[in-house]
Design a protein around this motif. Structure first.
Motif, PDB file in Angstrom:
ATOM      1  N   VAL A  70       0.881  -1.268   0.174  1.00 52.37           N
ATOM      2  CA  VAL A  70       0.012   0.101   0.003  1.00 52.37           C
ATOM      3  C   VAL A  70       0.826   1.202  -0.060  1.00 52.37           C
ATOM      4  N   TRP A  71       2.000   1.176   0.627  1.00 57.51           N
ATOM      5  CA  TRP A  71       2.698   2.162   0.991  1.00 57.51           C
ATOM      6  C   TRP A  71       3.928   2.389  -0.039  1.00 57.51           C
ATOM      7  N   GLY A  72       4.120   1.434  -0.788  1.00 53.35           N
ATOM      8  CA  GLY A  72       5.300   1.446  -1.774  1.00 53.35           C
ATOM      9  C   GLY A  72       6.580   0.825  -0.904  1.00 53.35           C
ATOM     10  N   ALA A 237       7.624   3.734   5.783  1.00 52.81           N
ATOM     11  CA  ALA A 237       6.269   3.154   5.595  1.00 52.81           C
ATOM     12  C   ALA A 237       5.757   2.405   6.801  1.00 52.81           C
ATOM     13  N   ASP A 238       6.975   2.146   7.896  1.00 53.10           N
ATOM     14  CA  ASP A 238       6.604   1.497   9.082  1.00 53.10           C
ATOM     15  C   ASP A 238       5.594   2.154  10.046  1.00 53.10           C
ATOM     16  N   LEU A 239       5.703   3.624   9.668  1.00 53.22           N
ATOM     17  CA  LEU A 239       4.630   4.330  10.428  1.00 53.22           C
ATOM     18  C   LEU A 239       3.202   4.077  10.137  1.00 53.22           C
ATOM     19  N   ASP A 276       2.176  -0.752  14.196  1.00 54.25           N
ATOM     20  CA  ASP A 276       3.084  -0.721  15.357  1.00 54.25           C
ATOM     21  C   ASP A 276       2.752   0.896  15.792  1.00 54.25           C
ATOM     22  N   LEU A 277       1.977   0.624  17.062  1.00 58.47           N
ATOM     23  CA  LEU A 277       1.646   1.899  17.537  1.00 58.47           C
ATOM     24  C   LEU A 277       2.645   2.152  18.657  1.00 58.47           C
ATOM     25  N   ILE A 283      10.902   3.688  15.404  1.00 58.71           N
ATOM     26  CA  ILE A 283      10.525   3.888  13.864  1.00 58.71           C
ATOM     27  C   ILE A 283      10.856   5.387  13.461  1.00 58.71           C
ATOM     28  N   ILE A 284      10.402   6.237  14.263  1.00 63.67           N
ATOM     29  CA  ILE A 284      10.930   7.746  13.779  1.00 63.67           C
ATOM     30  C   ILE A 284      12.556   7.785  13.806  1.00 63.67           C
ATOM     31  N   ASN A 285      13.215   7.205  14.790  1.00 61.12           N
ATOM     32  CA  ASN A 285      14.609   7.234  14.696  1.00 61.12           C
ATOM     33  C   ASN A 285      15.496   6.591  13.983  1.00 61.12           C
ATOM     34  N   ASN A 286      14.504   5.432  13.246  1.00 60.41           N
ATOM     35  CA  ASN A 286      15.019   4.591  12.205  1.00 60.41           C
ATOM     36  C   ASN A 286      14.916   5.425  10.993  1.00 60.41           C
ATOM     37  N   VAL A 287      13.980   6.349  10.802  1.00 64.17           N
ATOM     38  CA  VAL A 287      13.648   7.406   9.699  1.00 64.17           C
ATOM     39  C   VAL A 287      15.099   8.011   9.902  1.00 64.17           C
TER      40      VAL A 287
END
Length: 386
Positions: A70-72, A237-239, A276-277, A283-287
């Motif tokens: 969905v998010w590519g 996309a993990d967000l 993943d809530l 996730i943000i820090n992975n970005v």
């Protein structure tokens, strides 16, 4: 046969395989066939005991899980793998070009040492003649033995350069062997005699700066940036929630003889999602991590371009100026030879002492050696430019 080149070739093959793996994720990621047999024994001491104390259960079937892109995320993975593949090809090309240049440089070094050895041996013969001449004149009483010692000193000094030049020639041959992926061996018979490679001066004129784009290290660095930029999208996309379609078709029976009958069929199909809530900022820090990696590669790319520009300019100016040096040194060697000839005649006639001949012989040997090295530098700087 060069091992470094073969290593780079295998890295290209690995990148191709990773690209194919990434492309496979566009399709159902999990497709499994299964089969199972269980002998089940139920407890009698339950609040609602099963009417069956013991029974068999046979099952077989297929299960499938397909996460939709969905998010590519998967498409970006393919784009990143494509760029990684192109970067690995660029790395291979860079190693190949460097290998060719190193082979050419080693060959040039071999021919340069060969020329220097030839000059040194020619000067040894000249100085042996001078030594005999000074001996004869000293024995006749025409001169003192100081000239004999000077002549012998000059001869011994020139002979002392020959072993070091032979070392350099053999080491250049050994380097050629290693570059060609063969055991070290004496290449004297194989290579024979030959001149230092020569190129016309106009070959390096008018090189535009945009030709640097052809450099494989620059192309590889640019493709690494492209691959890393896709990694940012994958991390983003993990967000968001991940949507999947899950399904299963199975055959289940207590009796194996009835397992493959239509009454034993069962199945399930339906969509699902996971999100993943509570990721505690991971996730943000992975970005942020992927974005920092992109900036690092951009900076590395800029440095690669700057270094490339410097290397091109350094090699170009060295090639052009070394050609000028060769012209001056050739003229200087010719004049020194003539001066030595005239001084030798004057010494034979008794008009001068041997000191002038000694100085000219030493000067000639040094200038011829410098001339050979500079001719080698001309070829080496052109190789570096390419």
């Amino acid at each position: 046969e060069n091992p470094s080149l073969r290593e780079a070739g295998w890295r290209v093959m690995q990148a191709r395989a990773r690209r194919t793996i990434a492309a496979g994720n566009l399709f159902p990621q999990s497709q499994q066939g299964f089969g199972e047999y269980e002998r089940i024994l139920n407890s009698k001491n339950l609040a609602a005991p099963s009417p069956l104390r013991a029974f068999d259960e046979w099952s077989t079937g297929l299960s499938l899980s397909w996460e939709l892109d969905v998010w590519g995320r998967f498409r970006r993975s393919i784009a990143s793998a494509d760029a990684d593949l192109e970067a690995s090809v660029g790395d291979y090309d860079a190693i190949l070009l460097s290998l060719i240049a190193e082979v050419a440089s080693a060959y040039t070094d071999y021919r340069t040492f060969q020329q220097r050895l030839e000059y040194a041996r020619d000067n040894v013969e000249i100085q042996k003649g001078s030594l005999k001449l000074t001996h004869d004149k000293a024995d006749e009483g025409a001169t003192g033995y100081t000239s004999v010692h000077l002549a012998k000193s000059s001869l011994e000094s020139t002979q002392a350069t020959i072993p070091s030049l032979e070392i350099g020639r053999r080491q250049a041959a050994n380097r050629l062997c290693t570059l060609l992926g063969v055991p070290t061996q004496d290449l004297t018979e194989m290579l024979g005699a030959g001149d230092i490679p020569v190129a016309p001066s106009e070959v390096a004129n008018g090189i535009p700066a945009d030709l640097m784009r052809r450099r494989p290290d620059i192309r590889a660095a640019e493709r690494s940036i492209a691959a890393q930029s896709e990694q940012i999208g994958i991390a983003l996309a993990d967000l968001y929630p991940h949507f999947s379609i899950n399904g299963e078709i199975a055959l289940e029976s207590e009796d194996f003889n009835h397992l493959f009958s239509s009454a034993s069929s069962s199945g399930a199909v339906g969509p699902s999602f996971r999100w993943d809530l509570l990721n505690y900022g991971r996730i943000i820090n992975n970005v942020r991590l992927e974005k920092s990696g992109l900036q690092e590669l951009i900076t590395s790319y800029q440095n690669t371009v700057l270094t490339a520009n410097q290397e091109v300019e350094d090699a170009l100016v060295a090639f052009l100026r070394n050609q000028q040096r060769v012209g001056f040194l050739e003229a200087s060697v010719a004049e020194t030879k003539e001066a030595l000839r005239l001084l030798t005649i004057s010494f034979e006639d008794g008009a001068i002492s041997f000191t002038g001949v000694f100085v000219m012989q030493t000067d000639l040997a040094a200038k011829q050696d410098q001339l050979a090295q500079t001719r080698g530098d001309v070829a080496t700087s052109l190789i570096g430019l390419y």
